[in-house]
Design a protein around this motif. Structure first.
Motif, short mmCIF file in Angstrom:
data_model
loop_
_atom_site.label_atom_id
_atom_site.label_comp_id
_atom_site.label_asym_id
_atom_site.label_seq_id
_atom_site.Cartn_x
_atom_site.Cartn_y
_atom_site.Cartn_z
N GLN A 211 0.76 -1.11 0.01
CA GLN A 211 0.12 -0.07 -0.03
C GLN A 211 0.73 1.23 -0.25
O GLN A 211 1.78 1.26 0.80
CB GLN A 211 -0.82 0.09 1.08
N TYR A 212 0.79 2.00 -0.95
CA TYR A 212 1.65 3.20 -1.13
C TYR A 212 1.41 4.29 0.04
O TYR A 212 0.10 4.49 0.49
CB TYR A 212 1.62 3.94 -2.30
N GLY B 258 6.73 6.00 -6.23
CA GLY B 258 7.81 6.22 -7.12
C GLY B 258 8.72 5.10 -7.23
O GLY B 258 10.06 5.34 -7.77
N SER B 259 8.49 4.25 -6.12
CA SER B 259 9.26 3.08 -6.25
C SER B 259 8.93 2.06 -7.07
O SER B 259 8.04 2.05 -7.81
CB SER B 259 9.39 2.61 -4.65
N ALA B 260 9.52 0.63 -6.84
CA ALA B 260 9.28 -0.42 -7.69
C ALA B 260 8.01 -1.37 -6.56
O ALA B 260 8.02 -2.56 -7.07
CB ALA B 260 10.19 -1.47 -7.87
N GLY B 261 7.64 -0.95 -5.51
CA GLY B 261 6.71 -1.53 -4.83
C GLY B 261 7.47 -1.93 -3.40
O GLY B 261 8.87 -1.46 -3.17
N PRO B 262 6.86 -2.53 -2.37
CA PRO B 262 7.53 -3.37 -1.14
C PRO B 262 8.65 -3.83 -1.46
O PRO B 262 8.74 -4.62 -2.41
CB PRO B 262 6.43 -3.81 -0.46
N ASP B 263 9.78 -3.74 -0.46
CA ASP B 263 10.82 -4.66 -0.63
C ASP B 263 10.54 -6.04 -0.69
O ASP B 263 11.39 -6.67 -1.24
CB ASP B 263 11.71 -4.29 0.50
N ASP B 264 9.54 -6.58 0.27
CA ASP B 264 9.23 -7.82 0.38
C ASP B 264 8.94 -8.59 -1.08
O ASP B 264 9.11 -9.61 -1.08
CB ASP B 264 8.18 -8.11 1.21
N SER B 265 8.45 -7.79 -1.92
CA SER B 265 8.20 -8.43 -3.36
C SER B 265 9.51 -8.76 -4.14
O SER B 265 9.64 -9.73 -4.86
CB SER B 265 7.50 -7.27 -4.20
#
Length: 484
Positions: A284-285, A461-468
């Motif tokens: 969730q952003y 503006g990122s590629a999503g959560p680090d867990d992905s």
């Protein structure tokens, strides 16, 4: 390059929700472009139907404004625009009552193709279908077009299918997914089934994994109330990404015909394995400076709805056993980017040493922006200094290959609407497809609701959560970069 024009018969197209955002932005500008291409034969008509009490002249003014805003450079063709607007009629109608239906019955002609576009909330589908028959407007050859969301779970999808089936046969129902109208998606089938080069390699002997990414830079914005009840899984995975997965993974159909193609897609969905919890990442952003968080835009400070989801899926059949399919979609990511990437395996033996040995062929199908296909191949870097290998793309960008600036490539809605008029259901979802997709999706949603999972926050503006990242990293793989 000029597109080949395939003529159609005269038609009456009724757009319920004809004053709505989708009609103004996509449906009517797309129809205007097909009009200019000669695919609206003389005598064809478009009838807008909505609650607003408008005269036809006022409706034409509204449509003119929409085409001028969203129709691109072609909207400057004043003569064509005037002729197109002459084909428009308008009727004020009460979808759940009796107002306007007799007027509509008097407008729709009995001796032409009749299509009805339900560009309205799904809760109105049944009422519209019932009244079209009650007033003798639809006949056994009529077609209806229904927009997503087609249900929000398996039970509601079944109920909706049942409601429509009370008034229309399955071959009259066109469940539209605009992703299937994209030139690149259709070219995926052409590349697979029209070239001997690829089909022998399209299996677990040669493919290491497949990535499907649909990334958006926008947030939920004005759709917050709807989106918070749906989330990325219901809004994107169950339909758009599922359809892309089917096309990339399905067996060759016996012929390029609606029933055969949709039979093979259904087999893929039914072969999908259940997904364990550790193969799902929800995000969730967060807020970023003056940019609001998802919860702020959705108006729900305690929302656990995902604006990002990544899934590692598997297909249990002979062709794909052991090949992971990584699905990823989200809002407020780094770039607007949609891609299917087929990553082939390493060479069984490389004659090169060190870093020179680690090169992979990747077939990339770009859906947006700059629709096209490229194949990454390994060559020697020019110049002296020994054998230095580099990866370069064999690129086919459609805007370059198929017409100056892509002007001759039809928009997805243009293509799909004209397929409705032609009676071609190949690029539309069948009822059992929709239900099978929900049957796979529902247990995933029920699982995280039962566990009270909370989406991981990620920066806009990122590629999503680090867990992905760990979905791939723990297996020695990595996501392809999200780039515009």
């Amino acid at each position: 390059m000029v597109s080949r024009v395939i003529p159609v018969e005269p038609f009456d197209l009724v757009i319920f929700g004809g004053t709505g955002d989708l009609a103004r932005r996509k449906i009517l500008p797309g129809l205007f472009r097909r009009f200019r291409a000669g695919q609206m034969p003389e005598g064809s008509r478009i009838i807008g139907a909505a609650r607003g009490n408008l005269e036809t002249s006022a409706y034409r003014d509204l449509v003119r404004g929409g085409i001028q805003e969203f129709g691109g450079s072609e909207s400057s063709d004043g003569d064509s625009l005037a002729a197109f607007l002459d084909s428009l009629q308008y009727v004020s109608i009460d979808a759940t009552g009796e107002g306007g239906w007799q007027s509509l019955a008097g407008l729709v002609r009995p001796d032409v193709i009749k299509a009805f576009y339900f560009s309205v909330a799904p809760s109105l589908f049944g009422a519209l279908a019932e009244r079209l028959h009650m007033h003798g407007i639809a006949d056994p050859e009529s077609r209806i077009v229904v927009e997503k969301p087609f249900g929000r779970d398996l039970d509601s999808a079944r109920a909706l299918n049942h409601t429509l089936a009370e008034h229309f046969r399955e071959e009259q129902i066109y469940r539209i997914d605009h992703y299937l109208g994209k030139e690149t998606v259709q070219n995926l089938m052409a590349v697979r089934f029209g070239n001997i080069l690829f089909e022998p390699l399209w299996n677990n002997h040669y493919v290491d994994h497949i990535q499907i990414t649909v990334a958006e830079t926008v947030g939920v914005e004005g759709r917050g109330e709807y989106y918070d009840k749906s989330g990325a899984m219901r809004d994107m995975v169950q339909n758009h990404l599922m359809q892309l997965l089917c096309l990339i993974a399905m067996e060759p159909p016996a012929q390029f015909e609606a029933g055969a193609v949709r039979d093979e897609k259904l087999k893929v969905i039914r072969a999908l394995r259940p997904v364990p919890a550790h193969h799902i990442v929800r995000g969730q952003y967060d807020a970023d400076g003056d940019q609001p968080s998802y919860r702020e835009e959705a108006g729900n400070p305690r929302s656990f709805t995902e604006s990002f989801i990544a899934i590692r899926a598997e297909i249990a059949n002979w062709r794909w056993s052991g090949v992971p399919f990584y699905l990823r979609t989200g809002k407020k990511l780094r770039a607007r980017h949609s891609e299917i990437a087929v990553v082939f395996k390493d060479l069984p033996h490389s004659i090169f040493e060190g870093d020179q040995a680690r090169h992979r062929n990747i077939l990339s199908i770009r859906l947006q922006p700059n629709e096209g296909i490229d194949l990454t191949v390994t060559i020697k870097e020019p110049g002296p200094g020994g054998m230095r290998l580099v990866d370069v793309p064999l690129d086919m960008t459609f805007a370059t290959a198929l017409g100056e600036d892509g002007k001759d490539v039809p928009d997805a809605y243009e293509r799909l609407i004209m397929d409705v008029i032609r009676g071609n259901q190949t690029l539309f979802m069948r009822g059992d497809e929709v239900e099978a997709a929900w049957a796979w999706t529902d247990p995933l949603i029920a699982g995280w609701e039962r566990r009270n999972d909370v989406p991981k926050l990620y920066d806009p503006g990122s590629a999503g959560p680090d867990d992905s990242l760990m979905l791939l990293h723990r297996e020695g793989r990595r996501w392809r970069e999200i780039k515009g």
